[in-house]
Design a protein around this motif. Structure first.
Motif, PDB file in Angstrom:
ATOM      1  N   VAL A   1       0.828  -1.211   0.000  1.00  0.00           N
ATOM      2  CA  VAL A   1       0.000   0.000   0.000  1.00  0.00           C
ATOM      3  C   VAL A   1       0.858   1.255   0.000  1.00  0.00           C
ATOM      4  O   VAL A   1       0.536   2.238  -0.674  1.00  0.00           O
TER       5      VAL A   1
ATOM      6  N   MET B   1      -4.301   4.579  -2.245  1.00  0.00           N
ATOM      7  CA  MET B   1      -5.609   4.071  -1.810  1.00  0.00           C
ATOM      8  C   MET B   1      -6.723   4.905  -2.430  1.00  0.00           C
ATOM      9  O   MET B   1      -6.589   6.125  -2.559  1.00  0.00           O
TER      10      MET B   1
ATOM     11  N   CYS C   1      -6.321  -0.227  -3.873  1.00  0.00           N
ATOM     12  CA  CYS C   1      -5.160   0.507  -4.367  1.00  0.00           C
ATOM     13  C   CYS C   1      -5.196   0.537  -5.881  1.00  0.00           C
ATOM     14  O   CYS C   1      -5.655  -0.406  -6.521  1.00  0.00           O
TER      15      CYS C   1
END
Length: 120
Positions: free
Chosen positions: A62, A67, A92
């Motif tokens: 991540v 995101m 993501c």
């Protein structure tokens, strides 16, 4: 409409490009606690929403991606350039996507969906 002010998209949305952990194969997972990995193939030209993803990435990936959340607009910057989608899930995105996240909290999603998909 004549009383509506014209504003730049950047005044309403935070606009950002996605990113990918590299090499992506090292971050893909089938574990249920993985983070949704939104690919161009998860979007359909006949739908305005992205509701699910086929793949997931490890949580450690991540930090090298971006995101996105329900209500965000995604635009492709490859394939069918500029086709808009509205997120109905989180996940993501890689660098083939642009995300427009609502900064002001008050927009008409249908209006912006059609505006973003227009020749304008």
């Amino acid at each position: 409409m004549k009383d509506w002010p014209s504003v730049a998209l950047g005044d309403i949305f935070e606009i950002a490009r996605g990113g990918s952990p590299r090499p992506i194969q090292n971050f893909l997972t089938e574990e249920p606690d993985g983070v949704n990995w939104v690919m161009i193939g998860d979007a359909s030209d006949s739908s305005k929403y992205i509701t699910h993803t086929k793949k997931r990435i490890l949580k450690t990936g991540v930090k090298n991606s971006r995101m996105v959340y329900p209500g965000d607009f995604l635009l492709t910057n490859s394939m069918s350039f500029g086709h808009p989608y509205i997120m109905k899930t989180s996940g993501c995105i890689h660098d083939g996507w642009l995300v427009l996240s609502n900064k002001k909290g008050v927009i008409d999603q249908d209006y912006f969906y059609h505006l973003l998909g227009s020749d304008l």
